[in-house]
Design an enzyme around this catalytic site. Structure first.
Site, PDB file in Angstrom:
ATOM      1  N   ASN A  49       0.855  -1.185   0.000  1.00 11.94           N
ATOM      2  CA  ASN A  49       0.000   0.000   0.000  1.00 11.94           C
ATOM      3  C   ASN A  49       0.895   1.239   0.000  1.00 11.94           C
ATOM      4  OD1 ASN A  49      -1.950   1.957   0.337  1.00 11.94           O
ATOM      5  ND2 ASN A  49      -2.448   1.410   2.447  1.00 11.94           N
ATOM      6  N   LYS A  94       0.009   4.331  -0.348  1.00 11.00           N
ATOM      7  CA  LYS A  94      -0.648   5.501   0.255  1.00 11.00           C
ATOM      8  C   LYS A  94      -0.422   6.731  -0.632  1.00 11.00           C
ATOM      9  CE  LYS A  94      -0.252   3.236   4.699  1.00 11.00           C
ATOM     10  NZ  LYS A  94      -0.015   3.350   6.162  1.00 11.00           N
ATOM     11  N   HIS A 111      -9.530   0.383   5.344  1.00  9.95           N
ATOM     12  CA  HIS A 111      -8.226   0.665   5.958  1.00  9.95           C
ATOM     13  C   HIS A 111      -8.405   1.605   7.146  1.00  9.95           C
ATOM     14  CE1 HIS A 111      -4.081   2.064   6.413  1.00  9.95           C
ATOM     15  NE2 HIS A 111      -3.711   1.008   5.728  1.00  9.95           N
ATOM     16  N   GLU A 118      -6.808   4.100   8.149  1.00  8.67           N
ATOM     17  CA  GLU A 118      -6.653   5.525   7.838  1.00  8.67           C
ATOM     18  C   GLU A 118      -7.906   6.093   7.180  1.00  8.67           C
ATOM     19  OE1 GLU A 118      -1.830   5.052   7.381  1.00  8.67           O
ATOM     20  OE2 GLU A 118      -3.029   5.488   5.590  1.00  8.67           O
ATOM     21  N   GLU A 170      -5.033  -5.258  10.895  1.00  4.60           N
ATOM     22  CA  GLU A 170      -4.149  -4.131  11.231  1.00  4.60           C
ATOM     23  C   GLU A 170      -4.214  -3.846  12.736  1.00  4.60           C
ATOM     24  OE1 GLU A 170      -4.286  -0.585   8.326  1.00  4.60           O
ATOM     25  OE2 GLU A 170      -6.361  -1.229   8.588  1.00  4.60           O
ATOM     26  N   GLY A 217       3.308   2.924  14.049  1.00  2.48           N
ATOM     27  CA  GLY A 217       3.763   4.294  14.276  1.00  2.48           C
ATOM     28  C   GLY A 217       3.626   4.774  15.706  1.00  2.48           C
ATOM     29  N   SER A 252       3.060  -3.113  10.327  1.00  2.00           N
ATOM     30  CA  SER A 252       4.499  -2.829  10.298  1.00  2.00           C
ATOM     31  C   SER A 252       5.341  -4.067  10.027  1.00  2.00           C
ATOM     32  CB  SER A 252       4.950  -2.172  11.614  1.00  2.00           C
ATOM     33  OG  SER A 252       4.316  -0.920  11.778  1.00  2.00           O
TER      34      SER A 252
END
Length: 252
Positions: free
Chosen positions: A9, A11, A94, A96, A166, A172, A212
């Site tokens: 991905n 992004k 997702h 985000e 996820e 992060g 990650s």
């Protein structure tokens, strides 16, 4: 035989020329003998060009699609439009999109069905934030996301869906999700699928890890019995890293 899946991905990264170079670098590192499905999801303006340029085993995904059909929906692009460009996959749900753009469970459900109706294959994301993990309600959280998205679908529809877990709390934040924690959630999801669909359908569903994954931890993650690949973020922007992760999946 169930194929493993590795998806990058990208992004909102890379200008057009940079993105094309990256795709070509990835393609040059992939052989026709690779058994996994290898997918990249570049930014939306590049999708048509990438679908035309992609060669060999590399497949193209969109990072999202509209929940609506054709009509007066300025700025939206439909699942059917993606298919007409040669795009084969779409990422839906997702974290985000959920957290940053307010996509609700209802919107994700509509997008999923629009994608399936248009013949696209779906990378369906689910996962919990830090406060949910710390309150130890993460299994309920993920089950609720999947229940909203998948309720009412046939067993055969699940063949076109890859579930991407996820752990948002480990992306992060400086916190790390272990391979054991990934396996625990993947096993929970597969067991839930066996209850909602049937055991054979659950065994055949690909569940990939989206927290990650890097060359340094790919071997441990892919050694887990219920981890069927990865949804790769930052590491997919480096051809050598992405190819190393693909190799780790092939060598599991």
């Amino acid at each position: 035989m169930m194929k493993n899946v590795i998806a990058g991905n990208w992004k909102s990264n890379k200008l057009m020329a940079e993105a094309l170079r990256l795709m070509k670098e990835i393609e040059s590192g992939l052989t026709s003998e690779i058994s996994a499905e290898v997918i990249i999801a570049p930014p939306a303006p590049y999708l048509s060009a990438f679908a035309s340029e992609a060669k060999g085993v590399l497949q193209i995904a969109s990072q999202q699609c509209s929940a609506t059909g054709s009509g007066a929906f300025t700025g939206e692009f439909t699942a059917a439009m993606l298919g007409s460009c040669g795009v084969k996959w779409v990422i839906i749900g997702h974290s985000e999109r959920r957290e940053g753009y307010g996509e609700t469970d209802n919107v994700i459900r509509k997008k999923l069905r629009a994608a399936l109706d248009s013949g696209l294959q779906v990378l369906l994301c689910c996962g919990e934030p830090l406060e949910v993990r710390e309150s130890e309600t993460h299994f309920d959280w993920v089950q609720n996301q999947l229940m909203h998205a998948l309720s009412g679908l046939s067993n055969s529809a699940l063949e076109s869906i890859v579930i991407a877990y996820e752990p948002i709390w480990a992306i992060g934040t400086g916190k790390t999700a272990s391979a054991g924690q990934a396996q625990e959630m993947h096993a929970f999801i597969r067991n839930w699928l066996s209850i909602c669909f049937d055991r054979s359908t659950a065994r055949g569903c690909r569940i990939i890890y989206g927290g990650s994954c890097k060359p340094s931890n790919a071997d441990d993650l892919f050694a887990q019995p219920d981890v069927n690949g990865g949804l790769i973020g930052g590491a997919s922007l480096n051809a050598a890293d992405f190819i190393a992760i693909v190799t780790a999946l092939e060598n599991r």
